[in-house]
Enzyme design. Structure first.
Site, PDB file in Angstrom:
ATOM      1  N   GLY A  49       0.878  -1.175   0.000  1.00 42.77           N
ATOM      2  CA  GLY A  49       0.000   0.000   0.000  1.00 42.77           C
ATOM      3  C   GLY A  49       0.914   1.223   0.000  1.00 42.77           C
ATOM      4  O   GLY A  49       1.592   1.499   0.995  1.00 42.77           O
ATOM      5  N   HIS A  84      -8.944  -0.554  18.433  1.00 42.57           N
ATOM      6  CA  HIS A  84      -8.524   0.668  17.751  1.00 42.57           C
ATOM      7  C   HIS A  84      -9.739   1.329  17.080  1.00 42.57           C
ATOM      8  O   HIS A  84      -9.821   1.481  15.887  1.00 42.57           O
ATOM      9  CB  HIS A  84      -7.441   0.320  16.712  1.00 42.57           C
ATOM     10  CG  HIS A  84      -7.021   1.470  15.860  1.00 42.57           C
ATOM     11  ND1 HIS A  84      -6.458   2.607  16.371  1.00 42.57           N
ATOM     12  CD2 HIS A  84      -7.058   1.656  14.516  1.00 42.57           C
ATOM     13  CE1 HIS A  84      -6.186   3.444  15.386  1.00 42.57           C
ATOM     14  NE2 HIS A  84      -6.543   2.896  14.248  1.00 42.57           N
TER      15      HIS A  84
HETATM   16  N1  LIG Z   1      -4.160   1.146  12.243  1.00 37.64           N
HETATM   17  C1  LIG Z   1      -4.038   2.467  12.225  1.00 37.64           C
HETATM   18  O1  LIG Z   1      -3.608   3.082  13.213  1.00 37.64           O
HETATM   19  C2  LIG Z   1      -4.435   3.225  10.992  1.00 37.64           C
HETATM   20  C3  LIG Z   1      -4.251   4.610  10.901  1.00 37.64           C
HETATM   21  C4  LIG Z   1      -4.583   5.261   9.728  1.00 37.64           C
HETATM   22  C5  LIG Z   1      -5.104   4.538   8.649  1.00 37.64           C
HETATM   23  N2  LIG Z   1      -5.294   3.205   8.777  1.00 37.64           N
HETATM   24  C6  LIG Z   1      -5.801   2.385   7.669  1.00 37.64           C
HETATM   25  O2  LIG Z   1      -4.717   2.144   6.770  1.00 37.64           O
HETATM   26  C7  LIG Z   1      -5.238   1.872   5.471  1.00 37.64           C
HETATM   27  C8  LIG Z   1      -4.537   2.771   4.449  1.00 37.64           C
HETATM   28  O3  LIG Z   1      -4.894   4.124   4.658  1.00 37.64           O
HETATM   29  P1  LIG Z   1      -4.392   5.238   3.630  1.00 37.64           P
HETATM   30  O4  LIG Z   1      -4.856   6.537   4.154  1.00 37.64           O
HETATM   31  O5  LIG Z   1      -2.952   5.013   3.312  1.00 37.64           O
HETATM   32  O6  LIG Z   1      -5.265   4.848   2.334  1.00 37.64           O
HETATM   33  P2  LIG Z   1      -4.889   5.120   0.807  1.00 37.64           P
HETATM   34  O7  LIG Z   1      -6.138   4.940   0.040  1.00 37.64           O
HETATM   35  O8  LIG Z   1      -4.130   6.405   0.693  1.00 37.64           O
HETATM   36  O9  LIG Z   1      -3.864   3.944   0.442  1.00 37.64           O
HETATM   37  C9  LIG Z   1      -4.240   2.609   0.330  1.00 37.64           C
HETATM   38  C10 LIG Z   1      -3.426   2.022  -0.826  1.00 37.64           C
HETATM   39  O10 LIG Z   1      -3.672   0.610  -0.867  1.00 37.64           O
HETATM   40  C11 LIG Z   1      -3.598   0.247  -2.239  1.00 37.64           C
HETATM   41  N3  LIG Z   1      -4.204  -1.076  -2.441  1.00 37.64           N
HETATM   42  C12 LIG Z   1      -5.540  -1.402  -2.468  1.00 37.64           C
HETATM   43  N4  LIG Z   1      -5.666  -2.712  -2.707  1.00 37.64           N
HETATM   44  C13 LIG Z   1      -4.427  -3.233  -2.801  1.00 37.64           C
HETATM   45  C14 LIG Z   1      -3.895  -4.531  -3.025  1.00 37.64           C
HETATM   46  N5  LIG Z   1      -4.710  -5.599  -3.196  1.00 37.64           N
HETATM   47  N6  LIG Z   1      -2.561  -4.689  -3.090  1.00 37.64           N
HETATM   48  C15 LIG Z   1      -1.725  -3.643  -2.928  1.00 37.64           C
HETATM   49  N7  LIG Z   1      -2.156  -2.393  -2.707  1.00 37.64           N
HETATM   50  C16 LIG Z   1      -3.488  -2.184  -2.647  1.00 37.64           C
HETATM   51  C17 LIG Z   1      -4.331   1.375  -2.963  1.00 37.64           C
HETATM   52  O11 LIG Z   1      -4.018   1.388  -4.341  1.00 37.64           O
HETATM   53  C18 LIG Z   1      -3.812   2.589  -2.194  1.00 37.64           C
HETATM   54  O12 LIG Z   1      -2.681   3.174  -2.819  1.00 37.64           O
HETATM   55  C19 LIG Z   1      -6.753   2.094   5.576  1.00 37.64           C
HETATM   56  O13 LIG Z   1      -7.401   0.864   5.783  1.00 37.64           O
HETATM   57  C20 LIG Z   1      -6.888   2.990   6.802  1.00 37.64           C
HETATM   58  O14 LIG Z   1      -8.154   2.921   7.378  1.00 37.64           O
HETATM   59  C21 LIG Z   1      -4.976   2.547   9.919  1.00 37.64           C
END
Ligand SMILES: NC(=O)c1ccc[n+]([C@@H]2O[C@H](COP(=O)([O-])OP(=O)(O)OC[C@H]3O[C@@H](n4cnc5c(N)ncnc54)[C@H](O)[C@@H]3O)[C@@H](O)[C@H]2O)c1
Length: 311
Positions: free
Chosen positions: A7, A175
């Site tokens: 990602g 979370h």
């Molecule tokens: N755990 C935490 O503390 C926390 C904090 C913030 C965000 N998050 C989560 O992290 C995740 C990412 O957030 P973000 O803001 O970076 O989102 P984002 O949309 O900017 O990035 C997600 C990326 O994943 C890619 N992707 C989708 N399917 C894929 C696959 N099968 N293989 C490879 N890549 C793939 C997309 O193309 C995209 O570039 C979300 O689920 C968000 O809710 C978690």
């Protein structure tokens, strides 16, 4: 040493940027499904190397997992955010498919890796990863509590007008805004209980602000945050790669600890070269244990959605 981040979106790229700046590894691979996206982000980060003085090689890949081979740690941030009109079940369904496929692809090329799960809903995605991969429990770690604790410290720092680095404060449980538990009773400023320095109402406000920390940012930014989530992911990777044995609240598999079984939930753990090495018992009081049990019930309800996907 080698790390892969899957990602290359907001959180993944920021996490990779922090790992490169800290020069934790010789090689860092960024993977995304979107054509050319990870390559672009990797090249952009690489072009900061001479400016920031790091030697980590950053490589991007569009879904070619052979490039991730022999990674010591793999961080999963791939997924989609909840869109308007989308039910929680639909979000879990979509992200579960992504996280399961990604973790299996990673293990094909790095069978000994430690998996760090960041994709939301993180507690459920960590549980899914553990079950779907069959990995030993110490090698699956969900990251959420490190971020929530950093937000907790930020609000405490504002209330106390102190250095955030003098604070020890931990968020355990799920979370999510209703499932996380900021442990105000145990928070300290250089060894002094914060509850001796702030009034009850102020502490309650800090706790409430922490719990809606993510939502506050989403409202301000129009999308979810990335600097602190990315930095929190990198801090976790750092403690693994450098075998620091830091105590971080992480989402791990519980087998009776904190009174829970068959669930992945945030508790304080020692993080080192083998993943999460042991759970620290903070000896919750009755009120905190009740909150923890409620948090576990809510996360267990979410985990049940996974069964409906398989059926
Ligand atoms: N755990 C935490 O503390 C926390 C904090 C913030 C965000 N998050 C989560 O992290 C995740 C990412 O957030 P973000 O803001 O970076 O989102 P984002 O949309 O900017 O990035 C997600 C990326 O994943 C890619 N992707 C989708 N399917 C894929 C696959 N099968 N293989 C490879 N890549 C793939 C997309 O193309 C995209 O570039 C979300 O689920 C968000 O809710 C978690």
């Amino acid at each position: 040493m080698k790390v892969t981040v899957v990602g290359a979106g907001a959180v993944g790229a920021t996490c990779a940027d922090n790992i490169a700046r800290k020069e934790l590894v010789e090689e860092l691979v960024l993977v995304d499904i979107k054509e050319g996206f990870a390559e672009g982000k990797a090249l952009d980060i690489m072009q900061t190397a001479s400016l920031l003085g790091f030697d980590t090689r950053v490589i991007g890949s569009t879904n070619d997992y052979s490039k991730t081979a022999n990674s010591d740690v793999c961080v999963i941030t791939s997924g989609i955010p909840r869109k308007p009109g989308m039910t929680r079940e639909e979000l879990i369904g979509t992200n579960a498919k992504i996280v399961e496929e990604v973790s299996k692809n990673l293990l094909k090329y790095s069978p000994n890796t430690i998996l760090v799960v960041i994709s939301n809903p993180m507690d459920t995605m960590t549980y899914l990863t553990l079950k779907a991969t069959g990995l030993p429990k110490h090698r699956v770690i969900g990251m959420g509590g490190i971020l929530d604790s950093a937000r907790f410290k930020c609000y405490l720092q504002q209330a106390l007008d102190c250095s955030p680095n003098d604070l020890h404060a931990t968020v355990i449980g799920g979370h999510g805004d209703t499932t996380m538990i900021p442990l105000t009773r145990l928070a300290t400023l250089n060894g002094t209980l914060v509850s001796n320095l702030l009034g009850e109402a102020e502490l309650k406000q800090v706790s409430a602000d922490t719990m809606v920390g993510g939502a506050t940012l989403t409202k301000l930014l129009g999308t979810s945050a990335w600097y602190a989530p990315g930095a929190a992911g990198a801090a976790l990777v750092e403690s693994i790669i450098r075998n620091e044995k830091k105590v971080f609240p992480c989402c791990v598999s519980l087998e009776g600890e904190y009174g829970q079984n068959d669930i992945c939930l945030g508790v304080p753990v020692v993080i080192g070269r083998n993943g999460w090495e042991k759970i620290i018992d903070y000896k919750l009081n009755a009120e905190e244990q009740e909150l923890f049990n409620k948090s576990a019930d809510a996360v267990r309800n979410m985990n049940q959605v996974l069964d409906t996907l398989v059926a």
